[in-house]
Design an enzyme around this catalytic site. Structure first.
Site, PDB file in Angstrom:
ATOM      1  N   ASN A  18       0.870  -1.183   0.000  1.00 49.59           N
ATOM      2  CA  ASN A  18       0.000   0.000   0.000  1.00 49.59           C
ATOM      3  C   ASN A  18       0.904   1.229   0.000  1.00 49.59           C
ATOM      4  O   ASN A  18       1.496   1.565   1.025  1.00 49.59           O
ATOM      5  CB  ASN A  18      -0.897  -0.038   1.249  1.00 49.59           C
ATOM      6  CG  ASN A  18      -1.736   1.222   1.398  1.00 49.59           C
ATOM      7  OD1 ASN A  18      -1.769   2.067   0.502  1.00 49.59           O
ATOM      8  ND2 ASN A  18      -2.408   1.352   2.530  1.00 49.59           N
ATOM      9  N   TRP A  19       0.988   1.854  -1.146  1.00 48.51           N
ATOM     10  CA  TRP A  19       1.917   2.993  -1.271  1.00 48.51           C
ATOM     11  C   TRP A  19       1.377   4.256  -0.614  1.00 48.51           C
ATOM     12  O   TRP A  19       2.065   5.257  -0.505  1.00 48.51           O
ATOM     13  CB  TRP A  19       2.210   3.274  -2.750  1.00 48.51           C
ATOM     14  CG  TRP A  19       2.999   2.194  -3.434  1.00 48.51           C
ATOM     15  CD1 TRP A  19       3.319   0.954  -2.937  1.00 48.51           C
ATOM     16  CD2 TRP A  19       3.578   2.254  -4.739  1.00 48.51           C
ATOM     17  NE1 TRP A  19       4.050   0.250  -3.861  1.00 48.51           N
ATOM     18  CE2 TRP A  19       4.225   1.017  -4.972  1.00 48.51           C
ATOM     19  CE3 TRP A  19       3.612   3.235  -5.744  1.00 48.51           C
ATOM     20  CZ2 TRP A  19       4.898   0.737  -6.174  1.00 48.51           C
ATOM     21  CZ3 TRP A  19       4.277   2.956  -6.934  1.00 48.51           C
ATOM     22  CH2 TRP A  19       4.919   1.718  -7.138  1.00 48.51           C
ATOM     23  N   LYS A  20       0.117   4.243  -0.235  1.00 44.11           N
ATOM     24  CA  LYS A  20      -0.532   5.416   0.371  1.00 44.11           C
ATOM     25  C   LYS A  20      -0.341   6.645  -0.527  1.00 44.11           C
ATOM     26  O   LYS A  20      -0.258   6.487  -1.741  1.00 44.11           O
ATOM     27  CB  LYS A  20      -0.023   5.629   1.800  1.00 44.11           C
ATOM     28  CG  LYS A  20      -0.150   4.338   2.627  1.00 44.11           C
ATOM     29  CD  LYS A  20       0.051   4.525   4.098  1.00 44.11           C
ATOM     30  CE  LYS A  20      -0.092   3.180   4.804  1.00 44.11           C
ATOM     31  NZ  LYS A  20       0.024   3.283   6.249  1.00 44.11           N
ATOM     32  N   HIS A  26      -9.486   1.273   5.046  1.00 46.35           N
ATOM     33  CA  HIS A  26      -8.209   1.471   5.744  1.00 46.35           C
ATOM     34  C   HIS A  26      -8.420   2.422   6.925  1.00 46.35           C
ATOM     35  O   HIS A  26      -9.197   3.378   6.830  1.00 46.35           O
ATOM     36  CB  HIS A  26      -7.168   2.037   4.775  1.00 46.35           C
ATOM     37  CG  HIS A  26      -5.785   1.960   5.337  1.00 46.35           C
ATOM     38  ND1 HIS A  26      -5.327   2.856   6.266  1.00 46.35           N
ATOM     39  CD2 HIS A  26      -4.789   1.078   5.133  1.00 46.35           C
ATOM     40  CE1 HIS A  26      -4.085   2.531   6.604  1.00 46.35           C
ATOM     41  NE2 HIS A  26      -3.733   1.454   5.928  1.00 46.35           N
ATOM     42  N   GLU A  59      -6.732   4.770   8.030  1.00 44.57           N
ATOM     43  CA  GLU A  59      -6.464   6.184   7.735  1.00 44.57           C
ATOM     44  C   GLU A  59      -7.688   6.847   7.110  1.00 44.57           C
ATOM     45  O   GLU A  59      -7.947   8.027   7.336  1.00 44.57           O
ATOM     46  CB  GLU A  59      -5.226   6.302   6.831  1.00 44.57           C
ATOM     47  CG  GLU A  59      -3.950   6.027   7.621  1.00 44.57           C
ATOM     48  CD  GLU A  59      -2.803   5.467   6.806  1.00 44.57           C
ATOM     49  OE1 GLU A  59      -2.853   5.488   5.569  1.00 44.57           O
ATOM     50  OE2 GLU A  59      -1.827   4.990   7.437  1.00 44.57           O
ATOM     51  N   GLU A  69      -5.192  -4.896  10.649  1.00 48.11           N
ATOM     52  CA  GLU A  69      -4.202  -3.848  10.848  1.00 48.11           C
ATOM     53  C   GLU A  69      -4.500  -3.107  12.146  1.00 48.11           C
ATOM     54  O   GLU A  69      -5.302  -2.158  12.148  1.00 48.11           O
ATOM     55  CB  GLU A  69      -4.226  -2.854   9.687  1.00 48.11           C
ATOM     56  CG  GLU A  69      -3.918  -3.452   8.339  1.00 48.11           C
ATOM     57  CD  GLU A  69      -3.332  -2.419   7.378  1.00 48.11           C
ATOM     58  OE1 GLU A  69      -2.269  -2.703   6.816  1.00 48.11           O
ATOM     59  OE2 GLU A  69      -3.910  -1.343   7.215  1.00 48.11           O
ATOM     60  N   GLY A 108       2.570   2.464  10.844  1.00 49.84           N
ATOM     61  CA  GLY A 108       3.495   3.579  10.701  1.00 49.84           C
ATOM     62  C   GLY A 108       4.206   3.965  11.982  1.00 49.84           C
ATOM     63  O   GLY A 108       4.799   5.043  12.060  1.00 49.84           O
ATOM     64  N   SER A 168       3.602  -1.874  10.331  1.00 47.17           N
ATOM     65  CA  SER A 168       5.054  -1.873  10.551  1.00 47.17           C
ATOM     66  C   SER A 168       5.728  -3.187  10.142  1.00 47.17           C
ATOM     67  O   SER A 168       6.669  -3.630  10.794  1.00 47.17           O
ATOM     68  CB  SER A 168       5.386  -1.512  12.003  1.00 47.17           C
ATOM     69  OG  SER A 168       4.947  -0.201  12.295  1.00 47.17           O
ATOM     70  N   GLY A 200       2.998  -1.071   4.276  1.00 44.63           N
ATOM     71  CA  GLY A 200       2.984   0.349   3.942  1.00 44.63           C
ATOM     72  C   GLY A 200       4.378   0.839   3.589  1.00 44.63           C
ATOM     73  O   GLY A 200       4.895   0.582   2.501  1.00 44.63           O
ATOM     74  N   GLY A 201       5.021   1.508   4.519  1.00 43.25           N
ATOM     75  CA  GLY A 201       6.318   2.158   4.292  1.00 43.25           C
ATOM     76  C   GLY A 201       7.346   1.293   3.566  1.00 43.25           C
ATOM     77  O   GLY A 201       8.011   1.756   2.618  1.00 43.25           O
TER      78      GLY A 201
HETATM   79  P1  13P Z   1       3.124   0.589   7.647  1.00 43.42           P
HETATM   80  O1  13P Z   1       3.646  -0.720   7.063  1.00 43.42           O
HETATM   81  O2  13P Z   1       3.838   1.793   7.105  1.00 43.42           O
HETATM   82  O3  13P Z   1       3.052   0.525   9.119  1.00 43.42           O
HETATM   83  O4  13P Z   1       1.612   0.736   7.120  1.00 43.42           O
HETATM   84  C1  13P Z   1       0.774  -0.349   7.236  1.00 43.42           C
HETATM   85  C2  13P Z   1      -0.464  -0.056   6.484  1.00 43.42           C
HETATM   86  O5  13P Z   1      -1.239   0.800   6.862  1.00 43.42           O
HETATM   87  C3  13P Z   1      -0.732  -0.832   5.268  1.00 43.42           C
HETATM   88  O6  13P Z   1      -2.004  -0.607   4.788  1.00 43.42           O
END
Ligand code: 13P
Length: 258
Positions: A9-11, A94, A96, A164, A170, A210, A231-232
Site C-alpha cells: 500500500n503505497w498510500k 483502511h 487512515e 491492521e 506507521g 510496521s 505500507g512504508g
Molecule cells: P506501515 O507498514 O507503514 O506501518 O503501514 C501499514 C499499512 O497501513 C498498510 O495498509
C-alpha cells in the site's frame, strides 16, 4: 493450502514518474518469485501507467480506495466501474480513511458491496485503536467491524481481510507474530460463523502494521497469517523484494513439511 499474498500500500506517495521508476526496478525481480501473490497499490493517478508496466508479469494491481456509486456528480471520487478494467484488487476501510476522512462502517459496507458487484476483489482493513487494545476490546472491535462491513454480503469468495491494528501502523511498533496470529485466528472463526468453515478456510487473512524485511518471517510462519499488507516498506524496492522472497521461501518450506 491458501496462496500467500504480499500487498504494498503505497498510500499518498510517489508521483507518476517515481511510481514508474519504482515499478520498473521491482517488477522484473518480483516476477521471478513464485508461490506468492504480489500486489502493488499505487495512487489512482499511476494505476494506468503501472498497469502497462506490469503487463505480462505475475505482479498484480490494486487501488487504495473506491467510491460506492457507479457514476455521477461526486466530484473527486473514483467508481468501481472505473477501476474494474484497470486493477484486480481494491483496499477498502483502511484506518487512515476511517480516521482522517470520517469513513463509517456503513460507508465501508457500501464500498465492499459495490466493489464485489463490479468484480473487484476487496482487501478489507479492520483493526483496533491503541486505547481499545489496552482496554482488552480487540475481539469486540474486530467483530463489530466485520459485522458492519459485511452486512448483506452473501458470499465473500474473493474477499481478503487485512488485520491492521491502528497502533502498529506507521509506528515501527508491529504486533508480535503470536498476537497477530491469535486475532487473525479469531477473525477466521468469526468468518466461519458468519458464512461457513469452507469459506473461512479459503479466505486469505493478512497482517498489516510496521511490517519490514526484518520481521516478516515472524508473521508468515504463523498458521493463520496468509501474508501482509505493507505500507512504508513497500516503497523501498529492496525491502519489498525481500519481504516477498522470504514469504515465498517460508511458505514453500512449511507446505513441504505438512
Ligand atoms: P506501515 O507498514 O507503514 O506501518 O503501514 C501499514 C499499512 O497501513 C498498510 O495498509
Amino acid at each position: 493450502m491458501r496462496v500467500p499474498m504480499i500487498a504494498g500500500n503505497w498510500k499518498m506517495n510517489t508521483t507518476i514518474r517515481e511510481a514508474t521508476a519504482l515499478v520498473s526496478e521491482m517488477c522484473p525481480l518480483l516476477n521471478q518469485i513464485e508461490n506468492v501473490d504480489k500486489v502493488i497499490c499505487p495512487p489512482f493517478i499511476s494505476l494506468a501507467v503501472v498497469k502497462e508496466l506490469i503487463r505480462g508479469s505475475s505482479v498484480k494491481l490494486g487501488a487504495q480506495n473506491v467510491y460506492f456509486e457507479e457514476e455521477g456528480a461526486y466530484t473527486g471520487e473514483i467508481s468501481p466501474l472505473m477501476l474494474a478494467n484497470l486493477c484486480e484488487f481494491v483496499i477498502i476501510g483502511h484506518s487512515e480513511r476511517r480516521q482522517y476522512f470520517n469513513e463509517t462502517g456503513e460507508m465501508v459496507n457500501k464500498k465492499i458491496l459495490a466493489a464485489l458487484r463490479a468484480g473487484l476483489k476487496p482487501i478489507l482493513c479492520i483493526g483496533e485503536r491503541l486505547e481499545e487494545n489496552e482496554a482488552g476490546r480487540t475481539e469486540e472491535i474486530v467483530t463489530e467491524q466485520l459485522r458492519s462491513s459485511l452486512a448483506g454480503v452473501d458470499y465473500p469468495r474473493s474477499l481478503i481481510i487485512a488485520y491492521e491494528p491502528v497502533w502498529a501502523i506507521g509506528t515501527g511498533k508491529a504486533a508480535t507474530g503470536q498476537q497477530a496470529n491469535e486475532t487473525i485466528g479469531f477473525i477466521r472463526g468469526k468468518i466461519a460463523k458468519l458464512y461457513s468453515d469452507e469459506i473461512a478456510q479459503d479466505m486469505r487473512l493478512l497482517y498489516g502494521g510496521s511490517v519490514t524485511a526484518d520481521n516478516i518471517a515472524e508473521f508468515v510462519q504463523q498458521p493463520e497469517i496468509d501474508g501482509a499488507l505493507v505500507g512504508g516498506a513497500s516503497l523501498k524496492a529492496d525491502q519489498f523484494l525481500s519481504i516477498v522472497k522470504q514469504t515465498s521461501e517460508i511458505r514453500s518450506r512449511l507446505s513441504e513439511e505438512s
